[in-house]
Write a protein that holds these residues in place. Structure first.
Motif, mmCIF file in Angstrom:
data_model
loop_
_atom_site.group_PDB
_atom_site.id
_atom_site.type_symbol
_atom_site.label_atom_id
_atom_site.label_comp_id
_atom_site.label_asym_id
_atom_site.label_seq_id
_atom_site.Cartn_x
_atom_site.Cartn_y
_atom_site.Cartn_z
ATOM 1 N N UNK A 75 -3.230 11.968 9.916
ATOM 2 C CA UNK A 75 -3.978 12.960 9.143
ATOM 3 C C UNK A 75 -3.693 14.387 9.602
ATOM 4 N N UNK A 76 -3.526 14.585 10.894
ATOM 5 C CA UNK A 76 -3.218 15.925 11.374
ATOM 6 C C UNK A 76 -1.816 16.357 10.936
ATOM 7 N N UNK A 77 -0.895 15.417 10.862
ATOM 8 C CA UNK A 77 0.485 15.753 10.476
ATOM 9 C C UNK A 77 0.606 16.012 8.976
ATOM 10 N N UNK A 78 -0.179 15.312 8.165
ATOM 11 C CA UNK A 78 -0.037 15.400 6.704
ATOM 12 C C UNK A 78 -0.740 16.601 6.095
ATOM 13 N N UNK A 79 -1.632 17.237 6.817
ATOM 14 C CA UNK A 79 -2.319 18.435 6.343
ATOM 15 C C UNK A 79 -3.067 18.223 5.027
ATOM 16 N N UNK A 104 -11.523 14.337 7.284
ATOM 17 C CA UNK A 104 -12.358 13.157 7.088
ATOM 18 C C UNK A 104 -11.886 12.360 5.874
ATOM 19 N N UNK A 105 -11.678 13.049 4.754
ATOM 20 C CA UNK A 105 -11.248 12.342 3.555
ATOM 21 C C UNK A 105 -9.812 11.845 3.675
ATOM 22 N N UNK A 106 -8.973 12.533 4.433
ATOM 23 C CA UNK A 106 -7.613 12.048 4.663
ATOM 24 C C UNK A 106 -7.644 10.691 5.356
ATOM 25 N N UNK A 107 -8.486 10.578 6.370
ATOM 26 C CA UNK A 107 -8.615 9.307 7.084
ATOM 27 C C UNK A 107 -9.184 8.235 6.170
ATOM 28 N N UNK A 162 0.837 -1.212 0.000
ATOM 29 C CA UNK A 162 0.000 0.000 0.000
ATOM 30 C C UNK A 162 0.869 1.259 0.000
ATOM 31 N N UNK A 163 0.257 2.390 -0.258
ATOM 32 C CA UNK A 163 0.930 3.686 -0.158
ATOM 33 C C UNK A 163 2.177 3.739 -1.049
ATOM 34 N N UNK A 164 1.991 3.421 -2.319
ATOM 35 C CA UNK A 164 3.104 3.421 -3.253
ATOM 36 C C UNK A 164 3.582 4.838 -3.551
ATOM 37 N N UNK A 165 4.875 4.948 -3.830
ATOM 38 C CA UNK A 165 5.456 6.267 -4.087
ATOM 39 C C UNK A 165 5.095 6.792 -5.471
ATOM 40 N N UNK A 166 4.840 5.885 -6.414
ATOM 41 C CA UNK A 166 4.502 6.298 -7.772
ATOM 42 C C UNK A 166 2.988 6.325 -7.969
ATOM 43 N N UNK A 220 0.609 11.799 3.159
ATOM 44 C CA UNK A 220 -0.133 10.702 3.784
ATOM 45 C C UNK A 220 0.486 9.360 3.403
ATOM 46 N N UNK A 221 0.818 9.201 2.128
ATOM 47 C CA UNK A 221 1.458 7.969 1.663
ATOM 48 C C UNK A 221 2.800 7.740 2.350
ATOM 49 N N UNK A 222 3.617 8.783 2.406
ATOM 50 C CA UNK A 222 4.949 8.657 2.988
ATOM 51 C C UNK A 222 4.870 8.299 4.472
ATOM 52 N N UNK A 223 3.997 9.000 5.186
ATOM 53 C CA UNK A 223 3.883 8.771 6.623
ATOM 54 C C UNK A 223 3.327 7.385 6.923
ATOM 55 N N UNK A 224 2.290 6.988 6.197
ATOM 56 C CA UNK A 224 1.681 5.682 6.445
ATOM 57 C C UNK A 224 2.618 4.548 6.042
#
Length: 313
Positions: free
Chosen positions: A224-228, A195-198, A12-16, A234-238
């Protein structure tokens, strides 16, 4: 990271950019609809803008995948063209036409002939320029001239510019008055809501074959709060949080892994000056944050750190 550890089929959360994991956020769907309508309405010039990491490239790929077979896309990913000739060569190359050892005028006439011939057979050409904020006023004027190619049945060529918001500064150049008059469609990508970030994070896990239970208590709030609202962040953090959780051999991504991930990425738990909008998030997918979490200091000493964000209810 071992995917089977978390019961995942794919990473999940691919860089590309990956259209298979596209999340239909409101702002993305709105921009996509604007571009599709503009294309059907034969608008000459289209602009898609958004800050770094908001998903412009992914949206363009989604847009191109849905094109009618009669539309011939020309995609230029690198817009660092030194002059008009370099731009023309880039278009010729993507069209599969000779681009070396030709003069500027021959290059321009070859592109024009190719586009008009394609139009005569019932199709049209879409020039897509990524990173268009690097283009000079001179090159934008060259693109406008191609967008003027048309017949009695409509446009032979349409141009889509994909750029950072700084593009507006270039467009304000007095010499681009004619360009601005024809640029009637300006789709813009904004950050996702909390909401949509989550929901975005949960969607990526589901697409990868996982379940929402892989996120421990407070994790969605922390990320979500950190990624703004920036999908790339969001991808990088997750992704980092999952890797840290795997290293710790935990069965889920817990708050400790989430906090360490945003710390390593240099993100703040909350961004001062950016008001947080309360969202009505389903309780089964979004939990209330705790007042404190345990984090690791740079010297690897345990310390208590308060994360001062307001609970989302």
């Amino acid at each position: 990271m071992n995917l089977t550890h978390f019961g995942l089929r794919r990473r999940p959360f691919r860089a590309t950019p990956d259209t298979d994991s596209y999340y239909a956020a409101t702002v993305h769907e709105t921009a996509l609809a604007e571009l599709q309508h503009a294309l059907a309405a034969d608008e000459s010039l289209l602009l898609l803008s958004g800050a770094t990491g908001t998903g412009k490239t992914l949206l363009v790929r989604r847009f191109l995948e849905a094109l009618d077979e009669t539309i011939r896309p020309v995609l230029l990913l690198n817009s660092h063209f030194a002059n008009r000739m370099a731009l023309l060569q880039g278009i010729l190359f993507d069209l599969g036409l000779p681009y070396q050892d030709v003069t500027e005028q021959v290059a321009r006439l070859t592109i024009t002939e190719s586009c008009l011939e394609h139009f005569r057979t019932g199709g049209k050409t879409l020039l897509v320029i990524d990173e268009a904020h690097h283009l000079s006023a001179e090159l934008l004027e060259e693109l406008r001239l191609f967008a003027n190619l048309e017949g009695k049945d409509g446009k032979a060529v349409q141009v889509l510019l994909v750029a950072l918001p700084t593009m507006e500064q270039t467009l304000a150049t007095p010499s681009l008055a004619a360009f601005r008059q024809r640029l009637t469609v300006r789709a813009k990508l904004e950050p996702l809501s909390l909401e949509e970030s989550a929901d975005y994070l949960l969607h990526q896990v589901r697409v990868a074959g996982g379940t929402p239970d892989l996120f421990g208590e407070d994790v969605l709030d922390i990320l979500t709060h950190a990624a703004l609202g920036i999908p790339r962040v969001l991808n990088q953090a997750a992704s980092l949080a999952f890797s840290l959780a795997y290293e710790a051999r935990t069965e889920i991504v817990d708050s400790e892994a989430a906090v360490e991930a945003i710390t390593r990425l240099g993100l703040d738990p909350i961004h001062e000056g950016e008001p947080l909008e309360p969202e009505d998030i389903p309780p089964q997918s979004y939990r209330l944050p705790a007042a404190t979490v345990l984090v690791e200091s740079p010297k690897h000493e345990s310390a208590r750190q308060t994360i001062p964000f307001t609970p989302v209810i």
